[in-house]
Structures are given as structure tokens and as C-alpha cells.
Design an enzyme around this catalytic site. Structure first.
Site, PDB file in Angstrom:
ATOM      1  N   ASP A 110      53.300  62.076  97.897  1.00 51.56           N
ATOM      2  CA  ASP A 110      53.079  61.079  96.857  1.00 51.56           C
ATOM      3  C   ASP A 110      54.216  61.217  95.850  1.00 51.56           C
ATOM      4  O   ASP A 110      54.437  62.300  95.294  1.00 51.56           O
ATOM      5  CB  ASP A 110      51.731  61.374  96.169  1.00 51.56           C
ATOM      6  CG  ASP A 110      51.012  60.117  95.759  1.00 51.56           C
ATOM      7  OD1 ASP A 110      51.640  59.296  95.073  1.00 51.56           O
ATOM      8  OD2 ASP A 110      49.823  59.969  96.102  1.00 51.56           O
ATOM      9  N   ASP A 212      53.622  55.809  93.963  1.00 50.50           N
ATOM     10  CA  ASP A 212      52.574  55.462  93.014  1.00 50.50           C
ATOM     11  C   ASP A 212      53.016  54.295  92.119  1.00 50.50           C
ATOM     12  O   ASP A 212      54.128  54.308  91.592  1.00 50.50           O
ATOM     13  CB  ASP A 212      52.331  56.712  92.150  1.00 50.50           C
ATOM     14  CG  ASP A 212      51.067  56.628  91.331  1.00 50.50           C
ATOM     15  OD1 ASP A 212      49.988  56.511  91.934  1.00 50.50           O
ATOM     16  OD2 ASP A 212      51.155  56.703  90.098  1.00 50.50           O
ATOM     17  N   GLU A 278      52.266  51.656  96.512  1.00 51.47           N
ATOM     18  CA  GLU A 278      51.017  51.153  95.939  1.00 51.47           C
ATOM     19  C   GLU A 278      51.354  49.873  95.179  1.00 51.47           C
ATOM     20  O   GLU A 278      51.924  49.922  94.089  1.00 51.47           O
ATOM     21  CB  GLU A 278      50.416  52.192  94.986  1.00 51.47           C
ATOM     22  CG  GLU A 278      49.050  51.761  94.483  1.00 51.47           C
ATOM     23  CD  GLU A 278      48.569  52.523  93.253  1.00 51.47           C
ATOM     24  OE1 GLU A 278      47.389  52.383  92.918  1.00 51.47           O
ATOM     25  OE2 GLU A 278      49.374  53.253  92.634  1.00 51.47           O
ATOM     26  N   HIS A 339      41.528  57.158  97.164  1.00 55.22           N
ATOM     27  CA  HIS A 339      41.038  58.034  96.093  1.00 55.22           C
ATOM     28  C   HIS A 339      40.758  57.284  94.795  1.00 55.22           C
ATOM     29  O   HIS A 339      40.305  57.898  93.831  1.00 55.22           O
ATOM     30  CB  HIS A 339      42.061  59.144  95.856  1.00 55.22           C
ATOM     31  CG  HIS A 339      43.347  58.599  95.289  1.00 55.22           C
ATOM     32  ND1 HIS A 339      44.206  57.820  96.022  1.00 55.22           N
ATOM     33  CD2 HIS A 339      43.886  58.677  94.055  1.00 55.22           C
ATOM     34  CE1 HIS A 339      45.221  57.454  95.268  1.00 55.22           C
ATOM     35  NE2 HIS A 339      45.053  57.963  94.065  1.00 55.22           N
ATOM     36  N   ASP A 340      41.103  56.012  94.741  1.00 55.31           N
ATOM     37  CA  ASP A 340      40.828  55.236  93.522  1.00 55.31           C
ATOM     38  C   ASP A 340      39.624  54.321  93.694  1.00 55.31           C
ATOM     39  O   ASP A 340      39.292  53.575  92.763  1.00 55.31           O
ATOM     40  CB  ASP A 340      42.051  54.368  93.163  1.00 55.31           C
ATOM     41  CG  ASP A 340      43.234  55.200  92.703  1.00 55.31           C
ATOM     42  OD1 ASP A 340      43.022  56.282  92.118  1.00 55.31           O
ATOM     43  OD2 ASP A 340      44.381  54.779  92.939  1.00 55.31           O
TER      44      ASP A 340
HETATM   45  C1  GLC Z   1      47.788  55.227  90.838  1.00 54.49           C
HETATM   46  C2  GLC Z   1      47.013  56.345  91.475  1.00 54.49           C
HETATM   47  C3  GLC Z   1      45.903  56.739  90.556  1.00 54.49           C
HETATM   48  C4  GLC Z   1      46.514  57.228  89.258  1.00 54.49           C
HETATM   49  C5  GLC Z   1      47.444  56.182  88.660  1.00 54.49           C
HETATM   50  C6  GLC Z   1      48.325  56.760  87.598  1.00 54.49           C
HETATM   51  O1  GLC Z   1      47.036  54.080  90.699  1.00 54.49           O
HETATM   52  O2  GLC Z   1      46.566  55.955  92.735  1.00 54.49           O
HETATM   53  O3  GLC Z   1      45.084  57.725  91.107  1.00 54.49           O
HETATM   54  O4  GLC Z   1      45.504  57.530  88.333  1.00 54.49           O
HETATM   55  O5  GLC Z   1      48.324  55.652  89.617  1.00 54.49           O
HETATM   56  O6  GLC Z   1      49.276  57.610  88.180  1.00 54.49           O
END
Ligand code: GLC
Length: 554
Positions: A110, A212, A278, A339-340
Site C-alpha cells: 500500500d 491510497d 483507490e 477494509h473500508d
Molecule cells: C483510504 C484508505 C482508508 C484510509 C484513508 C486515509 O481511503 O483506504 O483506510 O483511512 O485512505 O488514508
């Protein structure tokens, strides 16, 4: 609609299955209640030991494993080039890479480029004085003349995106927590330092990155105010300004594509590396993240199936829309959990979990599984004492992402074989019935279905990279599609309802059932009158009819 693909050998990320591990929750090897890399090493055979007994995945994506004060559980990085002691060391990581590669498993890390931790040495320097050479590595601004915030942007975790720094008398920008200051990617030194981070891990042998919130790394040069969705210019509720705004200026700027092209160039300095991102935006803007010529991300994550209503028409609509919109060079992908998000099975129910499995592993596009999805793991229960997620603390318990971050269920023993002590998050209540040990022994368990589906996908290139086309049928509750490669044709029929359905397939040369989600019938002959049981999905191998393409395009 028909799409074919030419696939080159090195494009493992098209044919393979990706498995996301949330490292805190996969396997605790040292008895501190939190998962670690040695734990993962011990479980690699479960993921892929080269035989049909294992799950058979091809790549692991790890949520962040770097040193971090854990304000956002690793998404606040304080050193990009090391491993958090909670998870191990660089030596453990090297061992992980070697052990994974020995099993033909790729490793994806990541990359968190939008922000660092507020305790990262870069930020400590930056905030130390206005004259510090790293001052401009972050986004600092004076208050407006009337003393108000530099602009109206909100933090995704609630409240304004600006934090006042008493010592230097300026605000800094944080799109997430105040412990996650945003980097200034317009500064060439920042860009260079971050590209060097990629090289550091590429040299160590990692096979790619999940990036991310990559669409957020460039902001409007003038930091203009975002418009409000409701057309207001002033928010009456600053705490919710993020969700009330149209994100015209704080993310998804056209200039971000120049930076992603540079990131891709770094990846391309090494063979067979993948860039995953993402990216959340509406389809026309989302597609741009592939790059006009395929020179940006190979896989911008496609989260759409996580959000559509779970019925045949909506799911098919989402897939067809994607297939129709992708340029020829672009490769699709599908995600049902991460995970979100809450775990999908808690939304769609146990019976449909099998349909979800067959769908994900037979569509044209790279599947990403979230650890425990293969067991049918459900959300865990969180109360105010067990909540850990900062999003829950800031926005309310219903926004907590903890329920889907629950410890992996290995056995029915105390702490589910995940740890020898109380885990950092509570186990889901069903762990004694639903775990790797129990499901491995049961030939018709959900885990057995995932293993079979992944095997089948591996054995049948048509299911990996073959063309996709929708087949029109007489039931609105069924989604039926065909995959084809070199005249090997498969028909996938999925019943999204809890009633049995007599499906009339269009003119059909005949075929055999390869796999049913019930895992009971095999090799049964089928005609164009196909009976699907409730919540049943089947994969049919269509008879080889070199000269007869009977079915019409959907
Ligand atoms: C992304 C991640 C999330 C995190 C956010 C800030 O959305 O998937 O888990 O809290 O970024 O880094």
C-alpha cells in the site's frame, strides 16, 4: 456486447486473483493480539501451496505495514522505507517476499502518497519554522484577511480540512485526520522523494502498489472553495462540509494524471509490476485513471458492485456499463469487500454469498478478495468500548470501519486460532462454525467453493481472459453471461433470488454443468431449458461448435 483481450504472459495481474490482507487482523504469531508478517508467512500455504488444497490466490495486497503512530491504523506513515515493529522488520519482510515468491505469490504494498503522519520527520521539519527547507513539502496557508480558514474544504473524517499551528502561525491542510497532513506534490522534491520510496520497495522485489486515494494528491493551484451540493455557498454545518461538497477543487484535478504517468514510468523501469489505485469517481472521470493510452494505472479499483443493490438487474447493469465504457486497452476489475466497507455477506445474506463468489471469479476482470470473504466472514459487533476506528469516533459509531476488520477465523478455539490472547478487535460471533478448519473439512463449504472456482479459473483461460457478453433470458432475477476464448465457451447463470427458476436460454448447442454453487452436481447435461435452484449459480461448458455460434449477442 463483446470484448476480447489479447493477454501477454507478463500481465499476471489480468489473469490472477488478488487477496487483500489487513495485517493487524490476519495472523498473530507473537501473542500480542495484533497480526504480523511472521503470522502471514506461517499461513502462506493456506493461500497457495501449489495444490488444490489451498485457496490458490496469485497476489497479496497488504494494507500499510510501515512505521506509524496508528492514528489511522497505518494510513498515517512516519517512515515509508521500514516496517512497523508491530508487524516485524525489514528482515521479516524479505523473508515474506522470498517465501511468497517461492509459492508464486506476488506481493503488493500500500503506497500512501496523499499524506504522511504528523510525526513523519518531514512534517516535523516542515512545521518547525516558516523558513525550514521542507516548509513547502506540505500545504501551509495564512488565514483569510478576516481571520477565517484559508478555504471551505472539509476533512473526509469530519470537520474542516485545516489545522492551526500555533508556533508558526499558519494553517496546514489535512484531507483526513489532523494527524495526516497532506503532502504538496507540486513541490518537485516531494515528488522525487516519493518516487524514490517506490524504487526502494521495487528494488526489494515487490510486485506492485495499491495507491491510497491517488486521485487526491493534486489540489487546485489556487485552493479555491468547493461548491456545495445543495447550491449553498456557506455551510451551516462545518463538521459535515466534506460530504456536503462537490469536490471540484480538492481532488481529481486534471494535473493528477501527469503525476500518475510519472509513477507508472517508475513501475515500468521494472518488469511485470502493477499499479492499482483507490479511485472513486463517476465512470467518465474514473476511466481517465487508466491513462489516455494505458499509461497510468493498470487497475483503478472498481468498487461499483459494493454499492449497487444486490439484484440481477443492478449487478448486470453495473458490469455492462463498465464493459461498454472501457477502452480496448483497459482491463476491468471487481471488488466486493475491503477494509473500508462492511462485509458484503452481512448485506446480502449467507445464501447469496455463493452467487457473489461465482460472480467475482467468473467475470472478465481481475478479482480482489478481502481476507475472510472466502469463509463468509460476517461483520463483527462493535460497542463503544471495542471501537478503534478514528472514523467511528469522529463521525459516529455507524461509520466505524471496525466491523469488517475483524480477526481472521482459523479455528473454533479460543481467539479463533488468530492469537493466544484477546485480539485487538472482537471476533465475529459465528467464528466457531465458520472458520478455516471447519470449512476445509466440509466438501460443500463456501471455502471449498472458492477453492474450486479459483482452480477452475486457473485451468480455463476463457474464464480469466476470455471475452464477455451478456445473454438475455426470461427471468429478471438471473444474470447470465458467456465467456469465450479460442472457441472454448462457458455460460455462467446466476440466480439472485430465493426461488427456483426455469430459465429459457436462447438457441443453445447444449453443454455440461462444470460447477454448481451447491457443489453437488457435475457434468450434468443441460439443454436450453435450464432449471436453477434457489440462490444457485452454475458454470456450463458449452459444447464445442466450431462452426455454430448459435447464441445471439445480448
Ligand atoms: C483510504 C484508505 C482508508 C484510509 C484513508 C486515509 O481511503 O483506504 O483506510 O483511512 O485512505 O488514508
Amino acid at each position: 456486447m463483446q470484448k476480447t483481450a489479447v493477454i501477454k504472459n507478463e500481465e499476471w495481474w489480468k489473469s490472477g486473483v488478488i487477496y487483500q490482507i489487513y495485517p493487524r487482523s490476519f495472523m498473530d504469531s507473537n501473542g500480542d493480539g495484533v497480526g504480523d508478517l511472521q503470522g502471514v508467512i506461517e499461513k502462506l500455504d493456506y493461500l497457495n501451496d501449489g495444490t488444490e488444497r489451498s485457496l490458490g490466490i496469485d497476489a497479496i495486497w497488504f494494507s500499510p505495514i510501515f512505521p506509524s503512530p496508528m492514528a489511522d491504523f497505518g494510513y498515517d506513515v512516519s517512515d515509508y522505507c521500514d516496517i512497523h515493529p508491530l508487524f516485524g522488520s525489514l528482515d521479516t519482510f524479505d523473508k515474506l517476499i522470498a517465501e511468497a515468491h517461492r509459492r508464486a505469490i506476488k506481493i503488493i504494498l500500500d503506497f500512501v502518497p496523499n499524506h504522511t503522519s504528523n510525526l513523519h520527520p518531514w512534517f516535523l521539519e516542515s512545521r518547525s519554522s516558516r523558513q525550514n527547507p521542507k516548509r513547502d513539502w506540505y500545504i501551509w496557508r495564512d488565514p483569510k484577511a478576516d481571520g477565517s480558514l484559508p478555504n471551505n474544504w472539509g476533512s473526509a473524517f469530519g470537520g474542516p480540512a485545516w489545522e492551526w499551528d500555533e508556533q508558526t502561525g499558519q494553517y496546514y491542510l489535512h484531507s483526513f485526520l489532523k494527524e495526516q497532513p497532506d503532502l504538496n506534490w507540486r513541490n518537485p522534491q516531494v515528488k522525487k522523494a516519493m518516487l524514490d520510496v517506490l524504487r526502494f520497495w521495487l528494488e526489494r522485489g515487490v510486485d506492485g502498489f495499491r495507491m491510497d486515494v491517488i486521485g487526491m494528491i493534486m489540489k487546485d493551484a489556487d485552493l479555491r472553495d468547493n461548491p456545495f451540493l445543495m447550491g449553498d455557498t456557506v455551510s451551516s454545518d462545518a463538521a459535515n462540509s466534506y460530504s456536503q461538497q462537490k469536490h471540484l477543487f480538492d481532488q481529481d484535478q486534471d494535473e493528477v494524471h501527469n503525476v500518475i504517468r510519472e509513477i507508472r514510468k517508475v513501475l515500468d523501469e521494472y518488469p511485470q509490476r502493477v499499479g492499482i489505485g483507490e479511485v472513486w469517481y463517476e465512470l467518465p472521470r474514473w476511466i481517465k485513471y487508466y491513462g489516455a493510452n494505458g499509461d497510468e494505472l493498470q487497475l483503478p479499483f472498481n468498487f461499483r458492485l459494493m454499492h449497487v443493490p444486490w439484484n440481477a438487474r443492478a449487478v448486470q447493469g453495473s458490469v455492462d456499463e463498465m464493459e461498454g465504457a472501457l477502452p480496448d486497452f483497459a482491463w476491468s476489475n471487481y471488488v466486493l469487500n475491503n477494509h473500508d466497507s462492511p462485509r458484503l455477506i452481512s448485506k446480502i445474506g449467507e445464501a447469496q454469498a455463493r452467487i457473489a463468489a461465482m460472480l467475482l471469479l467468473t467475470l472478465r476482470g481481475t478479482p480482489t478478495l478481502y481476507y475472510g470473504e472466502e469463509l463468509g466472514m460476517e461483520n463483527t459487533m462493535i460497542n463503544k468500548d471495542s471501537m478503534r476506528d478514528p472514523q467511528g469516533f469522529r463521525l459516529g459509531r455507524e461509520y466505524s470501519r471496525d466491523p469488517g476488520r475483524n480477526p481472521m477465523q482459523w479455528t473454533g478455539d479460543r481467539y479463533a486460532g488468530f492469537s493466544t490472547v484477546e485480539p485487538w478487535l472482537p471476533l465475529a460471533p459465528d467464528y466457531q462454525e465458520r472458520n478455516v478448519q471447519v470449512e476445509s473439512k466440509d466438501p460443500v463449504s463456501l471455502l471449498s467453493l472458492y477453492r474450486k472456482l479459483i482452480q477452475l479459473r486457473k485451468q480455463q483461460p476463457a474464464l480469466q481472459v476470455g471475452s464477455y457478453r451478456t445473454i438475455q433470458v426470461n427471468s429478471p432475477d438471473c444474470f447470465v453471461f458467456e465467456r469465450e476464448l479460442d472457441n472454448n465457451r462457458f455460460l455462467i447463470a446466476l440466480n439472485f433470488s430465493a426461488i427456483a427458476i426455469d430459465l429459457q436460454l436462447p438457441k443453445f448447442p447444449g453443454g455440461k454443468i462444470f460447477l454448481s454453487t451447491y457443489l453437488d452436481k457435475n457434468e450434468a447435461l443441460v439443454s436450453n431449458d435450464l432449471k436453477l435452484r434457489e440462490n444457485e449459480g452454475v458454470i456450463i461448458k458449452i459444447e464445442n461448435t466450431l462452426h455454430n455460434h448459435g447464441m445471439k449477442n445480448g
